[in-house]
Scaffold this active site. Structure first.
Site, mmCIF file in Angstrom:
data_model
loop_
_atom_site.group_PDB
_atom_site.id
_atom_site.type_symbol
_atom_site.label_atom_id
_atom_site.label_comp_id
_atom_site.label_asym_id
_atom_site.label_seq_id
_atom_site.Cartn_x
_atom_site.Cartn_y
_atom_site.Cartn_z
ATOM 1 N N CYS A 61 -10.187 -4.726 -3.892
ATOM 2 C CA CYS A 61 -9.101 -4.781 -4.855
ATOM 3 C C CYS A 61 -8.730 -3.373 -5.321
ATOM 4 O O CYS A 61 -8.675 -2.436 -4.530
ATOM 5 C CB CYS A 61 -9.525 -5.698 -6.006
ATOM 6 S SG CYS A 61 -8.225 -6.272 -7.102
ATOM 7 N N THR A 62 -8.521 -3.185 -6.607
ATOM 8 C CA THR A 62 -8.101 -1.887 -7.140
ATOM 9 C C THR A 62 -9.237 -0.879 -7.197
ATOM 10 O O THR A 62 -9.026 0.261 -7.614
ATOM 11 C CB THR A 62 -7.460 -2.047 -8.526
ATOM 12 O OG1 THR A 62 -8.386 -2.687 -9.401
ATOM 13 C CG2 THR A 62 -6.181 -2.868 -8.438
#
Length: 198
Positions: A110-111
């Protein structure tokens, strides 16, 4: 003696599934026969870490020199805690960069890719992240692709949240073979989506 050590680094505001999904996959891989040890760690000694949805986790210790270091995402679009806070603080990206320079394979979910970007690890590489950070990541990476998992050898990235499960299954397959990965996939009743890009 294990063949591969993996650490998943936690910080306040990390997304639960980004870290715990891969942790469960890797632990199940060890139970299926992979010579693998997985630890949940923090940058500095901490009794409990609070994730983005309120889960409190007691880490196994502090970050060491594993074979694989995985950075979860969470909190990139918020002002309090999470990936944005650790990127602005700078210490975790520096620690990730130091371990990479020492030969550690680095992965993100993800981030968490923004931590790798801040560490300077994504220039000239194909990468992916959660859709909310695509524009931000494009400022740091050669090619942002719409894939669940991107394997560029010593740096791997995964898309948003549940893509971390696919990343961990791919790591099992890459390091220990399809039999182990398929056994874990079957046990967890999970079907991987899309091809690994690399």
């Amino acid at each position: 003696m294990v063949d591969l050590t993996a650490e998943i680094v936690l910080f306040d505001g990390f997304d639960e599934l980004d870290a715990i999904g891969p942790y469960e996959v890797l632990q199940n891989g060890a139970q299926a026969g992979a010579s693998l040890e997985t630890r949940l760690v923090t940058l500095e000694q901490s009794g409990l870490v609070t994730a983005s949805h309120g889960l409190r986790v007691e880490p196994d210790g502090t970050i060491g020199r594993p074979d694989l270091l995985l950075v979860p995402g969470g909190g990139w679009t918020t002002e309090d805690g999470g990936v944005r806070a650790v990127v602005e603080d700078g210490r975790l990206p520096r620690a990730v960069g130091e371990r990479y320079t020492a030969g550690v394979t680095v992965a993100s979910v993800c981030t968490g890719a923004m931590v790798l970007a801040e560490a300077g690890l994504l220039e000239g590489r194909p990468v992916t992240t959660h859709q909310v950070a695509i524009d931000d990541l494009e400022a740091h990476a050669e090619t942002v692709v719409g894939a669940r998992v991107v394997d560029d050898g010593d740096v791997l990235t995964a898309g948003g949240v549940t893509a971390g499960i696919d990343l961990a299954l791919w790591l099992l397959e890459r390091e220990f073979g399809a039999r182990i990965a398929t056994a874990v996939e079957t046990e967890m009743e999970h079907e991987r989506r899309g091809e690994v890009v690399g």
